[in-house]
Design a protein around this motif. Structure first.
Motif, PDB file in Angstrom:
ATOM      1  N   VAL A 111      21.821  72.414  57.374  1.00  0.00           N
ATOM      2  CA  VAL A 111      21.207  71.430  56.488  1.00  0.00           C
ATOM      3  C   VAL A 111      21.159  71.972  55.066  1.00  0.00           C
ATOM      4  CG1 VAL A 111      19.230  69.909  56.182  1.00  0.00           C
ATOM      5  CG2 VAL A 111      19.741  70.787  58.439  1.00  0.00           C
ATOM      6  N   SER A 112      21.595  71.159  54.144  1.00  0.00           N
ATOM      7  CA  SER A 112      21.526  71.538  52.742  1.00  0.00           C
ATOM      8  C   SER A 112      20.077  71.577  52.297  1.00  0.00           C
ATOM      9  CB  SER A 112      22.303  70.523  51.905  1.00  0.00           C
ATOM     10  OG  SER A 112      21.859  70.569  50.578  1.00  0.00           O
ATOM     11  N   GLU A 113      19.790  72.494  51.372  1.00  0.00           N
ATOM     12  CA  GLU A 113      18.411  72.623  50.888  1.00  0.00           C
ATOM     13  C   GLU A 113      17.939  71.371  50.175  1.00  0.00           C
ATOM     14  OE1 GLU A 113      18.007  76.086  48.482  1.00  0.00           O
ATOM     15  OE2 GLU A 113      17.426  77.271  50.233  1.00  0.00           O
ATOM     16  N   ASP A 114      18.883  70.611  49.647  1.00  0.00           N
ATOM     17  CA  ASP A 114      18.495  69.448  48.859  1.00  0.00           C
ATOM     18  C   ASP A 114      18.507  68.155  49.669  1.00  0.00           C
ATOM     19  OD1 ASP A 114      18.121  70.883  46.496  1.00  0.00           O
ATOM     20  OD2 ASP A 114      20.282  70.995  46.205  1.00  0.00           O
ATOM     21  N   ALA A 115      18.812  68.275  50.952  1.00  0.00           N
ATOM     22  CA  ALA A 115      18.784  67.069  51.781  1.00  0.00           C
ATOM     23  C   ALA A 115      17.331  66.668  52.028  1.00  0.00           C
ATOM     24  CB  ALA A 115      19.496  67.330  53.101  1.00  0.00           C
ATOM     25  N   LYS A 116      17.161  65.405  52.348  1.00  0.00           N
ATOM     26  CA  LYS A 116      15.807  64.932  52.630  1.00  0.00           C
ATOM     27  C   LYS A 116      15.389  65.366  54.031  1.00  0.00           C
ATOM     28  CE  LYS A 116      14.905  61.984  49.085  1.00  0.00           C
ATOM     29  NZ  LYS A 116      15.743  62.740  48.149  1.00  0.00           N
ATOM     30  N   TYR A 117      14.138  65.791  54.138  1.00  0.00           N
ATOM     31  CA  TYR A 117      13.586  66.224  55.415  1.00  0.00           C
ATOM     32  C   TYR A 117      13.664  65.104  56.458  1.00  0.00           C
ATOM     33  CZ  TYR A 117       9.696  67.184  58.643  1.00  0.00           C
ATOM     34  OH  TYR A 117       8.908  67.335  59.751  1.00  0.00           O
ATOM     35  N   GLY A 118      13.421  63.870  56.017  1.00  0.00           N
ATOM     36  CA  GLY A 118      13.449  62.726  56.939  1.00  0.00           C
ATOM     37  C   GLY A 118      14.806  62.543  57.592  1.00  0.00           C
TER      38      GLY A 118
ATOM     39  N   MET B 191      17.039  64.935  58.115  1.00  0.00           N
ATOM     40  CA  MET B 191      17.251  66.046  59.037  1.00  0.00           C
ATOM     41  C   MET B 191      16.538  65.753  60.367  1.00  0.00           C
ATOM     42  SD  MET B 191      14.886  68.725  59.593  1.00  0.00           S
ATOM     43  CE  MET B 191      14.925  70.131  60.639  1.00  0.00           C
ATOM     44  N   ILE B 192      15.313  65.191  60.287  1.00  0.00           N
ATOM     45  CA  ILE B 192      14.594  64.844  61.511  1.00  0.00           C
ATOM     46  C   ILE B 192      15.321  63.736  62.266  1.00  0.00           C
ATOM     47  CG2 ILE B 192      12.444  63.757  62.343  1.00  0.00           C
ATOM     48  CD1 ILE B 192      11.934  66.589  61.795  1.00  0.00           C
TER      49      ILE B 192
ATOM     50  N   LEU C   8      17.984  65.373  64.282  1.00  0.00           N
ATOM     51  CA  LEU C   8      17.375  66.097  65.414  1.00  0.00           C
ATOM     52  C   LEU C   8      16.956  65.128  66.506  1.00  0.00           C
ATOM     53  CD1 LEU C   8      15.024  68.885  64.030  1.00  0.00           C
ATOM     54  CD2 LEU C   8      17.313  69.079  64.956  1.00  0.00           C
TER      55      LEU C   8
ATOM     56  N   LEU D  56      19.133  75.678  64.029  1.00  0.00           N
ATOM     57  CA  LEU D  56      19.150  75.239  62.637  1.00  0.00           C
ATOM     58  C   LEU D  56      19.641  76.380  61.766  1.00  0.00           C
ATOM     59  CD1 LEU D  56      15.733  73.436  62.292  1.00  0.00           C
ATOM     60  CD2 LEU D  56      17.951  72.406  61.936  1.00  0.00           C
ATOM     61  N   ALA D  57      20.397  76.043  60.756  1.00  0.00           N
ATOM     62  CA  ALA D  57      20.864  77.068  59.838  1.00  0.00           C
ATOM     63  C   ALA D  57      20.965  76.462  58.451  1.00  0.00           C
ATOM     64  CB  ALA D  57      22.228  77.591  60.290  1.00  0.00           C
ATOM     65  N   PRO D  58      20.836  77.293  57.426  1.00  0.00           N
ATOM     66  CA  PRO D  58      21.023  76.744  56.073  1.00  0.00           C
ATOM     67  C   PRO D  58      22.496  76.522  55.776  1.00  0.00           C
ATOM     68  CG  PRO D  58      20.461  79.067  55.966  1.00  0.00           C
ATOM     69  CD  PRO D  58      20.451  78.711  57.409  1.00  0.00           C
TER      70      PRO D  58
ATOM     71  N   PRO E 197       8.290  61.274  58.994  1.00  0.00           N
ATOM     72  CA  PRO E 197       9.609  60.791  59.412  1.00  0.00           C
ATOM     73  C   PRO E 197       9.482  59.969  60.690  1.00  0.00           C
ATOM     74  CG  PRO E 197       9.403  63.141  59.800  1.00  0.00           C
ATOM     75  CD  PRO E 197       8.188  62.733  59.048  1.00  0.00           C
TER      76      PRO E 197
ATOM     77  N   ARG F 239       8.596  62.652  54.607  1.00  0.00           N
ATOM     78  CA  ARG F 239      10.033  62.514  54.868  1.00  0.00           C
ATOM     79  C   ARG F 239      10.859  62.532  53.590  1.00  0.00           C
ATOM     80  NH1 ARG F 239       8.406  57.167  56.780  1.00  0.00           N
ATOM     81  NH2 ARG F 239       8.721  55.628  55.147  1.00  0.00           N
TER      82      ARG F 239
ATOM     83  N   VAL G 149      10.448  64.796  51.125  1.00  0.00           N
ATOM     84  CA  VAL G 149      10.551  66.110  50.484  1.00  0.00           C
ATOM     85  C   VAL G 149      11.912  66.733  50.763  1.00  0.00           C
ATOM     86  CG1 VAL G 149       8.075  66.509  50.712  1.00  0.00           C
ATOM     87  CG2 VAL G 149       9.607  67.497  52.385  1.00  0.00           C
ATOM     88  N   ARG G 150      12.311  67.619  49.884  1.00  0.00           N
ATOM     89  CA  ARG G 150      13.576  68.310  50.091  1.00  0.00           C
ATOM     90  C   ARG G 150      13.430  69.266  51.271  1.00  0.00           C
ATOM     91  NH1 ARG G 150      14.084  71.337  45.008  1.00  0.00           N
ATOM     92  NH2 ARG G 150      15.965  72.249  45.887  1.00  0.00           N
ATOM     93  N   TYR G 151      14.537  69.435  51.983  1.00  0.00           N
ATOM     94  CA  TYR G 151      14.502  70.256  53.191  1.00  0.00           C
ATOM     95  C   TYR G 151      14.129  71.700  52.884  1.00  0.00           C
ATOM     96  CZ  TYR G 151      16.192  72.645  57.317  1.00  0.00           C
ATOM     97  OH  TYR G 151      16.283  73.440  58.421  1.00  0.00           O
ATOM     98  N   LYS G 152      14.440  72.132  51.664  1.00  0.00           N
ATOM     99  CA  LYS G 152      14.136  73.500  51.255  1.00  0.00           C
ATOM    100  C   LYS G 152      12.674  73.853  51.505  1.00  0.00           C
ATOM    101  CE  LYS G 152      14.235  76.308  47.065  1.00  0.00           C
ATOM    102  NZ  LYS G 152      12.945  76.969  47.298  1.00  0.00           N
TER     103      LYS G 152
ATOM    104  N   TRP H  44      12.163  74.370  55.136  1.00  0.00           N
ATOM    105  CA  TRP H  44      12.853  75.591  55.568  1.00  0.00           C
ATOM    106  C   TRP H  44      12.050  76.834  55.168  1.00  0.00           C
ATOM    107  CZ3 TRP H  44      16.487  77.113  58.783  1.00  0.00           C
ATOM    108  CH2 TRP H  44      17.021  78.379  58.630  1.00  0.00           C
TER     109      TRP H  44
END
Lengths: 189, 177
Positions: free
Chosen positions: A129-136, A138-139, A142, A175-177, B50, B145, B147-150, B153
């Protein structure tokens, strides 16, 4: 105290007939003023109705390895999913060219790739997952992978191991960056 | 002489069915009601969780620590519109012990049920102290949902370093199918 007044006192039998002097009218029913009861009940009801939240939060369990030690994985047993900063998702097996995929199709891909007989119960899914992707987002991916697990573990549990017990699902996903090499790989796709 | 109609002074309605239904609903709502925790009622931000498919696993009521990653518009009255880490510990006795063990924590924060706007270093310390105080504590990440994944992480890395390797993502049920 008359015999019919309360439920707690022992009932006194009133003999009807010549012995009783006063003829009592038989009570068929009685009315109770329920208005205060209804008042209070409605008050409580409205209170509980407004304070209750119906959509209780749920949880998705996740486990990560204690230390980020590199694990040796055979190339043909590796499924990679990459989520780019703009929310686009790519997938590839082993060293194939990454192909764009929509989140809805992740489940189908995970099922077909995991259920191929030569890699059954051996395939590892790496989700980068890219650091700048939205958390939502990524979920969301998953969630699809979790849904795919239902079918995968079902097929695996039908196989029997040497002792006749149903086989257990071993590996799931990690999961990996998304590192620079990955970013370059999916650039312009 | 015409009959004089007697005016009805009062009438009675049978309220029994009404009361039946009302009590039924009242008991239903009373038993399903789940009250907000102390920290939630004082929380000044709202987390858009999310959305995922329905799952039966609910968030536990006890022995849980929640790392809240929220987008906050204001911190102490100043407009920032930034992401912050917040830490909530549900067990009150553990909380007192953990909060007291933190050095360099302002006195006014110690009285609060939730640590607001903390740094990653502080998060690391507080997670470690929580695990020392009550090893059975489970951890959950409750992030917005958007926020940035960073941010998530980084929080996961902090948890990994403190050996809290099994945790939960707090999510919400997707409406519809």
């Amino acid at each position: 105290m008359s015999g019919a007044s309360g439920g707690l006192a022992a009932p006194v039998r009133v003999k009807r007939g010549k012995l009783s002097k006063r003829k009592k009218g038989k009570r068929v029913g009685f009315t109770l003023d329920m208005t205060p009861l209804v008042d209070i009940t409605f008050l409580l009801l409205t209170f509980f109705m407004f304070t209750t939240t119906m959509a209780a939060p749920q949880v998705m369990e996740m486990s990560i390895p204690p230390e980020s030690v590199p694990i040796e994985v055979k190339e043909n047993e590796l499924l990679t999913l990459r989520l780019r900063n703009d929310g686009k998702l790519f997938w590839n097996m082993a060293n194939d060219e990454p192909k764009p995929v929509s989140i809805k199709d992740v489940r189908k891909i995970a099922e077909t790739e995991n259920l191929r007989p030569e890699v059954l119960n051996k395939l590892i899914t790496v989700f980068k997952v890219s650091e700048d992707a939205k958390y939502g987002e990524m979920i969301g991916v998953l969630d699809e992978l979790n849904l795919a697990e239902i079918k995968i573990s079902d097929v695996i549990s039908q196989k029997k191991d040497s002792e006749g017990n149903p086989e257990k699902r071993k590996r799931r996903f990690t999961l990996a960056p998304l590192d620079t090499a990955d970013v370059n790989l999916i650039k312009g796709l | 002489m015409p009959k004089v109609k007697k005016k009805r002074l009062s009438f009675v309605i049978d309220m029994t069915p009404l009361v039946d239904i009302t009590f039924l609903l009242l008991t239903f709502f009373m038993f399903t009601a789940k009250f907000k925790t102390e920290a939630e009622s004082q929380q000044k931000f709202f987390i858009q969780r999310p959305k995922v498919t329905a799952d039966t696993s609910k968030i536990p009521d006890r022995n849980i620590a929640i790392v809240k990653i929220a987008i906050r518009d204001t911190v102490d009255g100043v407009v920032v519109n930034d992401t912050t880490y917040n830490y909530e510990l549900v067990n009150e006795s553990d909380r007192q012990q953990v909060w007291a063990s933190l050095e360099g924590l302002p006195e006014k924060m110690k009285a609060k049920p939730m640590l607001e706007n903390i740094s990653l270093d502080m998060l690391s310390t507080v997670i470690r102290n929580t695990r020392i105080t009550n090893p059975r504590t489970m951890f959950a990440i409750d992030a917005d949902r958007r926020v940035r994944y960073k941010w998530v992480w980084d929080a996961m890395e902090v948890m990994r370093k403190n050996r809290a390797t099994i945790f939960n993502y707090v999510t919400e049920k997707k409406s519809g199918l």
